[in-house]
Design an enzyme around this catalytic site. Structure first.
Site, short mmCIF file in Angstrom:
data_model
loop_
_atom_site.label_atom_id
_atom_site.label_comp_id
_atom_site.label_asym_id
_atom_site.label_seq_id
_atom_site.Cartn_x
_atom_site.Cartn_y
_atom_site.Cartn_z
CG ASP A 187 3.79 4.79 15.76
OD1 ASP A 187 4.23 5.88 16.18
OD2 ASP A 187 3.94 3.72 16.39
C1 BGC Z 1 5.73 4.76 19.02
C2 BGC Z 1 4.39 5.16 19.58
C3 BGC Z 1 4.47 6.55 20.15
C4 BGC Z 1 4.93 7.49 19.05
C5 BGC Z 1 5.01 8.95 19.48
C6 BGC Z 1 6.27 5.81 18.08
O1 BGC Z 1 7.57 5.55 17.66
O2 BGC Z 1 5.59 3.53 18.34
O3 BGC Z 1 3.97 4.23 20.55
O4 BGC Z 1 3.23 6.95 20.67
O5 BGC Z 1 6.22 7.09 18.64
O6 BGC Z 1 6.08 9.20 20.32
#
Ligand code: BGC
Length: 744
Positions: free
Chosen positions: A305
């Site tokens: 993530d």
């Molecule tokens: C979130 C994810 C998301 C990613 C990309 C992260 O901060 O936890 O769920 O897909 O950002 O935007």
């Protein structure tokens, strides 16, 4: 024509033949293709493939701002794509973009990654698509996952998946970060609304439906299920804080949706930002390598993530710097890092390989998986994009409307206050009554969804949609979410009416900015509600919210209560149609609605949790139970029968039950099958959902509904962490009826 192109055409031809032998040959041809691509890459280019960057890094800025229409900085792109060979670019820049802008971005990136223009491997572009292709301007915004789960309707979820894939591909996007497979058992958790709710079975079933719809539709996209694993159940409820779940419970509740999605062909998984019992998931070799890779057999791409490699050092403090963090993550099994704003991961991993701390074979294993996903998504060929014309958008909006209608859940309806009558004067109040922001929640054109962009869209709010039906409708906001407004104005308006529709809720928020310390509905809104209740007019409470907020103080006094979730752009229309009886309610709660802030008990609790202060079974007292949902129709259950009294472990339990519509109104019912293991070596939950069906019944119609439940699905995770079915007595319950059976 390049060699790869010829190999790909060969693969396509062989796949077309469709025979098993053909598939094996195609697989071998693809492996040969991956080998030859891999051999053509330097170590630096391979590590580049493992690097995912944020598109904002490549956008030309003016005084620090993003000027629209966006222009890419080609020098920076060439450095990233051609010099370093990065594998993926992600995200939107600031907010949603028009399909033409998306084409400009994805095509320009593609151009620089093509061999004839100096590139090597096509970039794979990834985007969040949380409730539709939300970062593509004017795309269809569906209910968020929680509202979709409330439909208990696989085919509607499938329709949403196909539409989202289509609209993503229309913008040139082949990879989306969806679905969320976190099982949400802590309503304080900010992404509760992004989940399919608290139940592993419902999450697993709808999750794999969505994965298949995304990946197997006419315009497929690769799905990325998130967040592996346990991320949705932080102890404190706050985003990215420690998760304390024992291995057995993690396997029992949180792992099955991922397992099932992998069986459905899932192409990628995002690792959660959480720690689990002191070990950050991204550094957790046991869960990634041993469980996900070896036990479950996942061979797709594992992505981190946002900035989570660096967070192993700065947040989690298990590494002294980004280099040590990269070592931990790659050793644990990471294939691609969402870095996303610099080259730290790229330099760190190259250094680690050069120092002999990571082998090149380990890098090759990740790059193979990335190349496979790129080949599977046909990125080496000309990528076609469908056009979203008016009729397609209309069909997608119709699906979004059906999901909203079938999800919105009637929790209470006393003295037939609903449906409303068009001839009665209606007073409408509350901060969510006249707002597209509150219908859509976060991930709506912007990350948090709290901006004016969405308000320019031409979908009716609840107020606008209700106006169509009622002769006399007065609307006063009465209160903001957190600030009391013109209460007296609202009281005067209410006194002129015969019924009050009160739309309350919460402000959209996701991830860290949405952390909450209290589950109670805001004081300002409770004051408005109490003022409305004191007028003596019946109050119909409509909740546009991300989770169950505690409303015990007013719930008993309201004549009707509706949980609307975040129903999306069609939510206003759906709510108005339901309120006036032009459509019937058929949504059912995908979570337990608690009645007190500190009484967060899920439906599949343990028997010991039902013991109340009187030592009797009065301890489980939710506001409304999981699976609850009313209708304008009334349904009656009879003749529940099982084909046998005793089953062996390999048998299938054949269940049938008669369900009748005893009302004058056509309606849909969710037939829910729960099974309880009476005595087991690991404390059994009081009941578990094992199957369900959504059926439609005309007035007076009665139908036999059949289920086939494998005895194997009665298994639980035993003390040694293996799934077993223990012989003994079980009880099966459907709609107030029950039957016992034995497993030998
Ligand atoms: C979130 C994810 C998301 C990613 C990309 C992260 O901060 O936890 O769920 O897909 O950002 O935007």
């Amino acid at each position: 024509m390049t060699v790869n192109r010829i190999i790909l055409m060969f693969i396509a031809f062989i796949s077309f033949i469709g025979c098993e032998r053909g598939e094996q040959v195609a697989q071998r041809a693809q492996e040969a293709s991956i080998d030859s691509l891999l051999n053509s890459l330097s170590l630096e280019q391979k590590v580049g493939q493992m690097t995912q960057m944020n598109v904002e890094v490549f956008i030309q800025r003016k005084g620090g701002n993003l000027p629209y229409p966006l222009r890419l900085d080609t020098a920076k792109l060439i450095e990233a794509i051609q010099k370093r060979g990065i594998g993926s670019i992600m995200n939107t820049a600031g907010h949603a973009l028009d399909p033409e802008d998306w084409h400009y971005i994805t095509q320009t990136i593609r151009f620089f990654s093509q061999p004839e223009n100096g590139g090597t491997i096509p970039i794979i572009y990834a985007l969040d698509a949380v409730h539709g292709a939300n970062y593509v301007a004017n795309s269809t915004l569906f209910p968020h996952q929680l509202g979709m789960a409330a439909t208990w309707n696989d085919s509607l979820v499938n329709a949403m998946g196909e539409a989202t894939a289509f609209e993503s591909r229309s913008a040139g996007i082949p990879w989306i970060f969806s679905p969320i497979l976190d099982v949400a058992r802590q309503p304080l958790w900010v992404q509760f609304f992004e989940s399919f709710g608290e139940d592993p079975y419902l999450t697993q079933r709808l999750g794999s439906t969505l994965v298949q719809a995304y990946q197997e539709s006419e315009w497929p996209v690769a799905a990325c299920a998130k967040h592996f694993v346990g991320y949705g159940f932080p102890f404190s409820g706050k985003d990215r804080t420690p998760v304390h779940i024992g291995e057995r419970a993690l396997r029992e509740v949180h792992l099955p949706p991922f397992d099932e999605a992998v069986k459905s062909g899932l192409r990628s998984i995002m690792v959660g930002s959480n720690e689990l019992d002191g070990i950050p998931m991204l550094a957790n070799r046991y869960w990634i390598e041993e469980v996900l890779r070896k036990e479950i057999g996942f061979d797709g791409v594992i992505l981190s993530d946002w900035a989570d490699v660096a967070h192993l050092a700065d947040w989690h403090r298990v590494a002294k710097d980004t280099t040590e963090a990269a070592l931990l993550a790659v050793r644990a099994g990471l294939d691609m890092a969402m870095v996303p704003d610099d080259y730290s991961f790229y330099y760190d991993v190259i250094r680690l390989v050069n120092e002999g701390k990571i082998s090149e074979e380990r890098i090759d294993a990740s790059v193979r998986r990335i190349l496979k996903m790129k080949l599977d998504m046909d990125l080496f060929a000309e990528m076609e994009a469908p056009t979203v014309d008016e009729s397609t958008l209309k069909a997608h909006s119709a699906a979004a409307y059906e999901l909203a209608v079938e999800g919105i859940t009637l929790l209470k309806n006393e003295d037939g206050v609903l449906p409303l009558r068009a001839s009665e004067p209606v007073f409408l109040a509350g901060p969510t009554a006249h707002s597209l922001v509150h219908l859509n929640g976060s991930w709506s054109r912007t990350w948090q969804g709290m901006d004016t962009l969405i308000t320019h869209e031409t979908h009716p709010t609840v107020y606008e949609a209700m106006r169509v039906f009622v002769h006399e409708l007065t609307y006063k906001e009465g209160s903001a979410i957190d600030r009391v407004g013109e209460l007296q104005d609202a009281v005067n308006g209410a006194l002129e009416s015969s019924v009050i529709v009160l739309c309350l809720g919460e402000a959209p928020a996701t991830e860290k900015p949405g952390d909450r310390r209290d589950l109670t509905l805001s004081r300002a809104q409770l004051e408005l509600a109490n003022a409305m209740l004191e007028t003596g007019r019946p109050v119909v409470l409509v909740l546009l919210q991300d989770r169950p907020q505690i409303i015990a103080e007013i719930a008993d006094k309201c004549a009707a209560v509706i949980m609307a979730y975040r129903p999306g752009n069609e939510g206003g229309r759906a709510l108005a149609d339901l309120l006036f009886g032009h459509r019937n309610f058929s949504g059912h709660l995908p979570f337990t609605y608690p009645s007190a802030v500190n009484d967060l008990v899920t439906y599949d609790h343990k028997f010991a949790e039902t013991i109340g202060p009187d030592w009797g079974p009065s301890g489980f007292r939710p506001q409304w139970e999981f699976g609850h949902g009313l209708s304008y129709s009334s349904f009656e259950y009879s003749a529940l029968s099982l084909d046998q009294k005793t089953y062996a472990k390999n048998d299938t339990i054949r269940v049938s039950v008669e369900v009748g519509n005893s009302s004058e109104i056509k309606g849909k019912e969710v037939v829910q099958v729960y099974i309880s293991d009476e005595i087991a070596s690991v404390t059994p939950p009081v009941k578990r959902l094992r199957d369900f069906a959504k059926i439609s019944l005309k007035p007076g119609e009665k139908n036999l509904v059949d289920f086939e439940i494998p005895v194997a699905s009665l298994a639980f995770v035993a003390e040694d962490h293996k799934r077993i079915v223990e012989p003994g007595r079980f009880t099966l319950r459907v709609g107030g009826l029950e039957q016992s059976f034995e497993v030998k």
